[in-house]
Design an enzyme around this catalytic site. Sequence first.
Site, PDB file in Angstrom:
ATOM      1  N   HIS A   1       0.871  -1.154   0.030  1.00 45.32           N
ATOM      2  CA  HIS A   1      -0.049   0.027  -0.011  1.00 45.32           C
ATOM      3  C   HIS A   1       0.985   1.263   0.074  1.00 45.32           C
ATOM      4  O   HIS A   1       0.389   2.401   0.606  1.00 45.32           O
ATOM      5  CB  HIS A   1      -0.857   0.305   1.192  1.00 45.32           C
ATOM      6  CG  HIS A   1      -2.167  -0.911   0.782  1.00 45.32           C
ATOM      7  ND1 HIS A   1      -3.306  -0.436   0.168  1.00 45.32           N
ATOM      8  CD2 HIS A   1      -2.151  -2.413   1.373  1.00 45.32           C
ATOM      9  CE1 HIS A   1      -3.951  -1.642   0.133  1.00 45.32           C
ATOM     10  NE2 HIS A   1      -3.487  -2.734   0.866  1.00 45.32           N
TER      11      HIS A   1
ATOM     12  N   ASP B   1       2.491   1.891  -3.104  1.00 43.19           N
ATOM     13  CA  ASP B   1       2.687   2.530  -4.386  1.00 43.19           C
ATOM     14  C   ASP B   1       1.903   3.621  -5.084  1.00 43.19           C
ATOM     15  O   ASP B   1       2.508   4.514  -5.401  1.00 43.19           O
ATOM     16  CB  ASP B   1       2.457   1.384  -5.324  1.00 43.19           C
ATOM     17  CG  ASP B   1       0.930   0.575  -5.463  1.00 43.19           C
ATOM     18  OD1 ASP B   1       0.310   0.883  -4.769  1.00 43.19           O
ATOM     19  OD2 ASP B   1       0.885  -0.283  -6.423  1.00 43.19           O
TER      20      ASP B   1
ATOM     21  N   LEU C   1      -2.336 -12.176  -5.711  1.00 46.54           N
ATOM     22  CA  LEU C   1      -1.182 -12.503  -6.492  1.00 46.54           C
ATOM     23  C   LEU C   1      -1.147 -11.812  -7.998  1.00 46.54           C
ATOM     24  O   LEU C   1      -0.549 -12.401  -8.724  1.00 46.54           O
ATOM     25  CB  LEU C   1      -1.086 -14.064  -6.772  1.00 46.54           C
ATOM     26  CG  LEU C   1      -0.716 -14.783  -5.404  1.00 46.54           C
ATOM     27  CD1 LEU C   1      -0.608 -16.218  -5.466  1.00 46.54           C
ATOM     28  CD2 LEU C   1       0.555 -14.280  -4.484  1.00 46.54           C
ATOM     29  N   SER C   2      -2.018 -10.928  -8.085  1.00 44.84           N
ATOM     30  CA  SER C   2      -2.029  -9.957  -9.454  1.00 44.84           C
ATOM     31  C   SER C   2      -2.509 -10.958 -10.540  1.00 44.84           C
ATOM     32  O   SER C   2      -1.913 -10.857 -11.665  1.00 44.84           O
ATOM     33  CB  SER C   2      -0.654  -9.334  -9.678  1.00 44.84           C
ATOM     34  OG  SER C   2      -0.532  -8.469  -8.719  1.00 44.84           O
ATOM     35  N   SER C   3      -3.340 -11.887 -10.459  1.00 43.47           N
ATOM     36  CA  SER C   3      -3.910 -12.497 -11.666  1.00 43.47           C
ATOM     37  C   SER C   3      -4.315 -11.421 -12.563  1.00 43.47           C
ATOM     38  O   SER C   3      -4.364 -11.527 -13.979  1.00 43.47           O
ATOM     39  CB  SER C   3      -5.032 -13.593 -11.278  1.00 43.47           C
ATOM     40  OG  SER C   3      -5.956 -12.848 -10.626  1.00 43.47           O
TER      41      SER C   3
ATOM     42  N   ASP D   1       1.737  -3.805  -9.580  1.00 44.97           N
ATOM     43  CA  ASP D   1       1.243  -4.956 -10.101  1.00 44.97           C
ATOM     44  C   ASP D   1       1.547  -5.307 -11.581  1.00 44.97           C
ATOM     45  O   ASP D   1       2.443  -6.105 -12.203  1.00 44.97           O
ATOM     46  CB  ASP D   1      -0.078  -5.440  -9.965  1.00 44.97           C
ATOM     47  CG  ASP D   1      -0.329  -5.249  -8.281  1.00 44.97           C
ATOM     48  OD1 ASP D   1       0.468  -5.250  -7.654  1.00 44.97           O
ATOM     49  OD2 ASP D   1      -1.701  -5.252  -8.196  1.00 44.97           O
TER      50      ASP D   1
HETATM   51  C1  GLA Z   1      -2.981  -4.250  -4.932  1.00 38.45           C
HETATM   52  C2  GLA Z   1      -2.730  -3.086  -6.210  1.00 38.45           C
HETATM   53  C3  GLA Z   1      -1.567  -2.609  -6.121  1.00 38.45           C
HETATM   54  C4  GLA Z   1      -0.956  -2.313  -4.541  1.00 38.45           C
HETATM   55  C5  GLA Z   1      -1.300  -3.476  -3.427  1.00 38.45           C
HETATM   56  C6  GLA Z   1      -0.932  -2.897  -2.205  1.00 38.45           C
HETATM   57  O1  GLA Z   1      -2.478  -5.377  -5.558  1.00 38.45           O
HETATM   58  O2  GLA Z   1      -3.240  -3.419  -7.317  1.00 38.45           O
HETATM   59  O3  GLA Z   1      -1.357  -1.461  -6.854  1.00 38.45           O
HETATM   60  O4  GLA Z   1      -1.297  -1.207  -4.068  1.00 38.45           O
HETATM   61  O5  GLA Z   1      -2.610  -3.857  -3.815  1.00 38.45           O
HETATM   62  O6  GLA Z   1       0.385  -2.876  -1.999  1.00 38.45           O
END
Ligand code: GLA
Length: 397
Positions: free
Chosen positions: A36, A38, A126-128, A173
């Site tokens: 949190h 970025d 995990l940013s799918s 991400d």
């Molecule tokens: C999500 C958001 C990122 C980042 C994280 C927390 O993954 O897409 O931009 O803010 O939460 O670090």
Amino acid sequence: MGVTLEFLEQQFYNFFKTEPDVIVKAPGRVNIIGEHTDYNHGYVLPMALEQCTYIVGKKRNDSLLNFYALNTNRQSIADLHYPSRNPIEPWMDYIMGVTHELTKLGYSLLGANGIIFGDVPMACGLSSSASLEMAVLKLFEALYDFTIDDAESAKLGQRVENEFLGLKSGIMDQFISRCGKKGHALFLDCRTLNYELIPIVLHNHSFVIANTNCPRGLTGSKYNDRVAECNEALNTLISFFKKPATHLRDFTLDELLQTKSIMNPIPFRRAYHVLSENNRVLSCIEGLKNGDIQKVGNLLNESDLSLQRDYEVTNNELEIITDIARNIRGCKGARMTGAGFGGCTINLVETTYIEDFVNTLIEKYKNKTGRNASFIISHPSEGAKIVKSLYKPLLTK
Ligand code: GLA
């Protein structure tokens, strides 16, 4: 990846009754530390996973986007000239979002057919989604023969989230999904977008990702609440110090402390997390460079505590699983990773004890929550790329 590229090509052929042009992929990510931060223009330290989103695709000669999601057996067709959200097939929004952004940049695109397959676990931090966005972008670059600069690609993905989907997320991400490097984590300054590759050498330790398998609930709205709370803290800081600033990054922890008596407690705690987390990222990099594994582990624990108490983005399951993890032999540190409110944790574990760690965590977590934890162990991997180009070369005289 669970399936082979040949299998995916065959699926394309079965579905569209024609040969595909390309196969592309883009990875998910795990954030080691820097959570949190970025969207406050701070520091992050993610690494790309071996788990990816793959797309087997082919050009079309009209403007249709005809995609089939293999994981869920869903098809969706839309016209890229008419960008709109699709509440029935929300995964299609990422594809439409990317083509919409490309159109706004002046690319006059034609459509595409594609089969999508992913082994990044969905909706668990995990940013799918970012991996889907970056795979779609790579697909269009490959099909229509243009290249977008890496930082611009990440920004494009962020605009899809911010503008098309209304989630005020930062750039981490998409950036790591595009720019990840094998064997390295990426230390990104989210203000300048300058980055340094940090070799991941863990001296007989490994990062073990544990999935709480707990649905994340209202992540989007709670996430946007945190962004708003950070802005509230920023505005108080700006009016107190009367200095031009755009993000929390413009202030030091010391300056924040000077405003404690006049700032509302919630924004104060949010800002305290962000500014202290930036410092933890820098210390963690120092620990990694010096091979000081215990220091890295301690920082993971400190980050987690701050996310729990000050940023309040953990939930019961995350708190239980990290607490159990820290008490298992060989675990040097544990924290939630990603946006939070459920999802995954990252644990630094002595490699010899991984099996014991996983088994104990499964058993104790199940006893306390009734849920099954699952695990991923991944080496740091490469960012988005064309895996295979299936164009038949033209015969020239
Ligand atoms: C999500 C958001 C990122 C980042 C994280 C927390 O993954 O897409 O931009 O803010 O939460 O670090």
